[in-house]
Design a protein around this motif. Structure first.
Motif, PDB file in Angstrom:
ATOM      1  N   GLU A 355       0.844  -1.203   0.000  1.00  0.00           N
ATOM      2  CA  GLU A 355       0.000   0.000   0.000  1.00  0.00           C
ATOM      3  C   GLU A 355       0.871   1.242   0.000  1.00  0.00           C
ATOM      4  O   GLU A 355       1.828   1.366   0.782  1.00  0.00           O
ATOM      5  N   ALA A 356       0.553   2.194  -0.875  1.00  0.00           N
ATOM      6  CA  ALA A 356       1.335   3.420  -0.989  1.00  0.00           C
ATOM      7  C   ALA A 356       1.078   4.333   0.207  1.00  0.00           C
ATOM      8  O   ALA A 356       0.026   4.272   0.844  1.00  0.00           O
ATOM      9  N   ASP A 357       2.067   5.203   0.509  1.00  0.00           N
ATOM     10  CA  ASP A 357       1.929   6.135   1.627  1.00  0.00           C
ATOM     11  C   ASP A 357       0.923   7.235   1.325  1.00  0.00           C
ATOM     12  O   ASP A 357       0.388   7.856   2.248  1.00  0.00           O
ATOM     13  N   ALA A 372      -2.289   8.441   5.109  1.00  0.00           N
ATOM     14  CA  ALA A 372      -2.141   8.660   6.544  1.00  0.00           C
ATOM     15  C   ALA A 372      -1.027   9.653   6.855  1.00  0.00           C
ATOM     16  O   ALA A 372      -1.196  10.554   7.684  1.00  0.00           O
ATOM     17  N   LYS A 373       0.111   9.507   6.187  1.00  0.00           N
ATOM     18  CA  LYS A 373       1.240  10.381   6.499  1.00  0.00           C
ATOM     19  C   LYS A 373       0.971  11.844   6.141  1.00  0.00           C
ATOM     20  O   LYS A 373       1.141  12.735   6.982  1.00  0.00           O
ATOM     21  N   PRO A 374       0.562  12.164   4.894  1.00  0.00           N
ATOM     22  CA  PRO A 374       0.312  13.584   4.588  1.00  0.00           C
ATOM     23  C   PRO A 374      -0.753  14.199   5.489  1.00  0.00           C
ATOM     24  O   PRO A 374      -0.608  15.350   5.927  1.00  0.00           O
ATOM     25  N   LEU A 375      -1.825  13.442   5.786  1.00  0.00           N
ATOM     26  CA  LEU A 375      -2.878  14.001   6.630  1.00  0.00           C
ATOM     27  C   LEU A 375      -2.355  14.266   8.039  1.00  0.00           C
ATOM     28  O   LEU A 375      -2.692  15.288   8.661  1.00  0.00           O
ATOM     29  N   ARG A 376      -1.542  13.341   8.577  1.00  0.00           N
ATOM     30  CA  ARG A 376      -1.015  13.542   9.925  1.00  0.00           C
ATOM     31  C   ARG A 376      -0.061  14.732   9.959  1.00  0.00           C
ATOM     32  O   ARG A 376      -0.085  15.546  10.887  1.00  0.00           O
ATOM     33  N   TRP A 377       0.784  14.845   8.933  1.00  0.00           N
ATOM     34  CA  TRP A 377       1.731  15.955   8.911  1.00  0.00           C
ATOM     35  C   TRP A 377       1.015  17.299   8.833  1.00  0.00           C
ATOM     36  O   TRP A 377       1.438  18.271   9.456  1.00  0.00           O
ATOM     37  N   VAL A 378      -0.072  17.356   8.060  1.00  0.00           N
ATOM     38  CA  VAL A 378      -0.821  18.609   7.945  1.00  0.00           C
ATOM     39  C   VAL A 378      -1.471  18.966   9.279  1.00  0.00           C
ATOM     40  O   VAL A 378      -1.468  20.128   9.701  1.00  0.00           O
ATOM     41  N   LEU A 399       8.657  12.643   0.411  1.00  0.00           N
ATOM     42  CA  LEU A 399       7.728  11.514   0.335  1.00  0.00           C
ATOM     43  C   LEU A 399       7.429  11.123  -1.107  1.00  0.00           C
ATOM     44  O   LEU A 399       7.013   9.991  -1.372  1.00  0.00           O
ATOM     45  N   GLY A 400       7.622  12.054  -2.051  1.00  0.00           N
ATOM     46  CA  GLY A 400       7.361  11.777  -3.459  1.00  0.00           C
ATOM     47  C   GLY A 400       6.149  12.486  -4.009  1.00  0.00           C
ATOM     48  O   GLY A 400       5.767  12.243  -5.159  1.00  0.00           O
ATOM     49  N   LEU A 401       5.533  13.377  -3.227  1.00  0.00           N
ATOM     50  CA  LEU A 401       4.346  14.080  -3.702  1.00  0.00           C
ATOM     51  C   LEU A 401       4.679  14.989  -4.870  1.00  0.00           C
ATOM     52  O   LEU A 401       3.906  15.101  -5.830  1.00  0.00           O
ATOM     53  N   GLU A 402       5.841  15.652  -4.803  1.00  0.00           N
ATOM     54  CA  GLU A 402       6.256  16.550  -5.894  1.00  0.00           C
ATOM     55  C   GLU A 402       6.336  15.800  -7.213  1.00  0.00           C
ATOM     56  O   GLU A 402       5.805  16.241  -8.237  1.00  0.00           O
ATOM     57  N   ALA A 403       6.988  14.645  -7.191  1.00  0.00           N
ATOM     58  CA  ALA A 403       7.161  13.879  -8.426  1.00  0.00           C
ATOM     59  C   ALA A 403       5.822  13.355  -8.947  1.00  0.00           C
ATOM     60  O   ALA A 403       5.593  13.312 -10.163  1.00  0.00           O
ATOM     61  N   GLU A 404       4.939  12.968  -8.059  1.00  0.00           N
ATOM     62  CA  GLU A 404       3.640  12.442  -8.487  1.00  0.00           C
ATOM     63  C   GLU A 404       2.787  13.528  -9.120  1.00  0.00           C
ATOM     64  O   GLU A 404       2.122  13.303 -10.136  1.00  0.00           O
TER      65      GLU A 404
END
Length: 487
Positions: A355-357, A372-378, A399-404
């Motif tokens: 499962e992807a982050d 889970a990770k982006p929501l927790r960080w926000v 985390l790779g959000l920029e590339a996605e």
């Protein structure tokens, strides 16, 4: 006022995590004391625990809202905040926990069985824990994570070895009173018993067993008629079903064989799992005129069906001892045949290994980020502090959000939503490169005075009027550029 409740809706809220502390050590002759802000404490959890002394869900009927205490905030001098106190709720043995849509979460059976229903929020890290080689004295700390909030349906299924079923006024309560020390209400009118009665019976040298009197069933009980639908669940856990048939009824169209067929049809309509439970038939009220004759008349027919038949009188206690010995023997045999197993059954839903982050999907004219990770960080980011916002941007890039977003064709300025926060995406804030945006050298060089980030000086603005509702009030954003906040 109700005294017995076997179904309740519970609204629980776990404690919020404490905020981290932003502090710098100050001492005479030590100008570079460094950060010393402590971490916030963990929020308290909401737990369910089986207590043998509790027999009803009545407390939750009057107090459906339960909340655990929150964690304390961190302080300077590396003092961490205290954890919140866990809230332990006592429930009866045999409580089933369901989600609002009917999905089973746990089945609590056995004294001491426990379930964490809502987990407390994580405490935010202080700036001492956030310090690194390139961010030696962070001017920000993480906020505490909110505790979980959820609604749960609690249903009580009586844990009894023997279940007495039959028509109203068949003598079930009277039979319980002579088999055990229980003293249920007994009267000469139908539906005298409005709640299940539970008693502990002892027969000879055999182990004791529990017997439950299920309120009267009538035709159509499995579809909601009478009291059957409310209390049929109390039969599900029993190891032996005892049909109590009235041999002295004066109602037209009723006789022991007809009553047995009707009750069996209702049990089959309610649950197919009850078909494999052993049955015992009790022909009750043989002390009444013509009652004994009717019992002797129908006994051969019941025996031909392969049923064990006992003729008893609760008033004179005739045949009661033989019945009790037979029930105790069958219960003991059933217990010996059962394989050892853990009583409490909790449904586990682990995360898949692949499962992807996070995940990104297009929505309207922008993109929505889940995970889970982006929501927790926000949730842990203080959006009044530009350095904290820059730190969040760097974490999301790693985390790779920029590339996605780039892969999906996102253009600069497009609206990106994470949880309750919507911002305009600016690739140069967190792009990757050897010495360009997103690299360690760039992040270090972009840091301004403590608590600020030069990358957010004039390029980032919000696209929503309301950024995020947080404890202590809402952060409102006026129209136009907002140079104090970022993604």
């Amino acid at each position: 006022m109700p005294t017995f409740v076997d179904r309740a809706i519970l609204h629980v809220t776990a404690g919020d995590g404490g905020h981290g502390c932003t502090s710098v050590h100050r001492e005479k002759f030590k100008p570079l004391g460094g950060p010393d802000g402590g971490n916030g404490g963990r929020g308290g959890e909401v737990m369910l625990r089986v207590d043998p002394s509790v027999t009803t869900l009545l407390d939750f009927h009057f107090h459906p809202h339960q909340r655990a205490s929150g964690g304390r905030p961190g302080q300077g001098s590396n003092r961490h905040g205290a954890d919140g106190v866990d809230l332990v709720l006592s429930v009866p043995d045999g409580t089933v926990v369901l989600s609002p849509d009917g999905e089973q979460i746990a089945d609590l059976v056995g004294a001491g069985s426990c379930l964490v229903l809502a987990r407390g929020g994580r405490g935010g890290r202080g700036n001492a824990s956030l310090a690194s080689a390139r961010r030696k004295a962070p001017g920000f700390a993480e906020l505490g994570e909110p505790g979980e909030q959820l609604d749960a349906v609690l249903e009580l299924k009586t844990v009894a070895d023997v279940a007495l079923v039959g028509f109203p006024s068949a003598g079930k309560s009277s039979l319980v009173s002579v088999l055990s020390a229980a003293r249920p209400k007994i009267a000469d009118y139908p539906f005298t018993t409005l709640v299940p009665n539970l008693g502990v019976a002892q027969a000879g040298d055999l182990p004791p067993y529990t017997v439950a009197d299920v309120p009267g069933l009538i035709p159509g009980a499995s579809t909601g008629r009478g009291l059957g639908l409310e209390f049929l669940r109390h039969i599900e856990r029993c190891s032996l079903i005892v049909h109590v048939l009235d041999c002295a009824t004066l109602e037209p169209g009723r006789d022991p064989l007809t009553d047995l067929d009707v009750i069996e049809a209702e049990l089959a309509a309610y649950s197919a799992d009850l078909s494999d439970r052993p049955r015992v038939v009790v022909l009750n009220k043989i002390d009444v005129p013509d009652g004994r004759d009717l019992a002797e008349l129908v006994r051969p027919e019941l025996a031909a069906r392969g049923l064990a038949v006992f003729a008893v009188s609760s008033a004179t206690r005739e045949g009661v001892r033989a019945l009790s010995l037979a029930l105790a023997d069958q219960v003991a045999g059933h217990r010996a045949a059962q394989p050892p197993q853990t009583a409490t059954r909790i449904v586990l839903r682990p995360r898949a290994v692949d499962e992807a982050d996070f995940a990104v999907r297009a929505h309207d004219d922008g993109f929505v980020v889940t995970g889970a990770k982006p929501l927790r960080w926000v949730r842990q980011t203080d959006f009044t502090n530009t350095e904290a916002i820059g730190y969040l941007s760097d974490r999301l890039a790693r985390l790779g959000l920029e590339a996605e977003l780039t892969r999906l064709g996102a253009e600069p300025g497009v609206a990106v939503t994470i949880g309750d926060v919507t911002f305009d995406w600016e690739p140069h804030l967190s792009g990757r490169g050897a010495h360009g945006p997103g690299s360690a050298e760039y992040e270090h060089a972009a840091l301004g005075p403590r608590g600020s980030d030069d990358r957010l000086a004039s390029t980032v603005r919000l696209t929503r009027a309301q950024r995020l509702a947080r404890r202590g009030g809402s952060l409102e954003t006026p129209d136009g550029p907002d140079k104090s906040d970022g993604p």
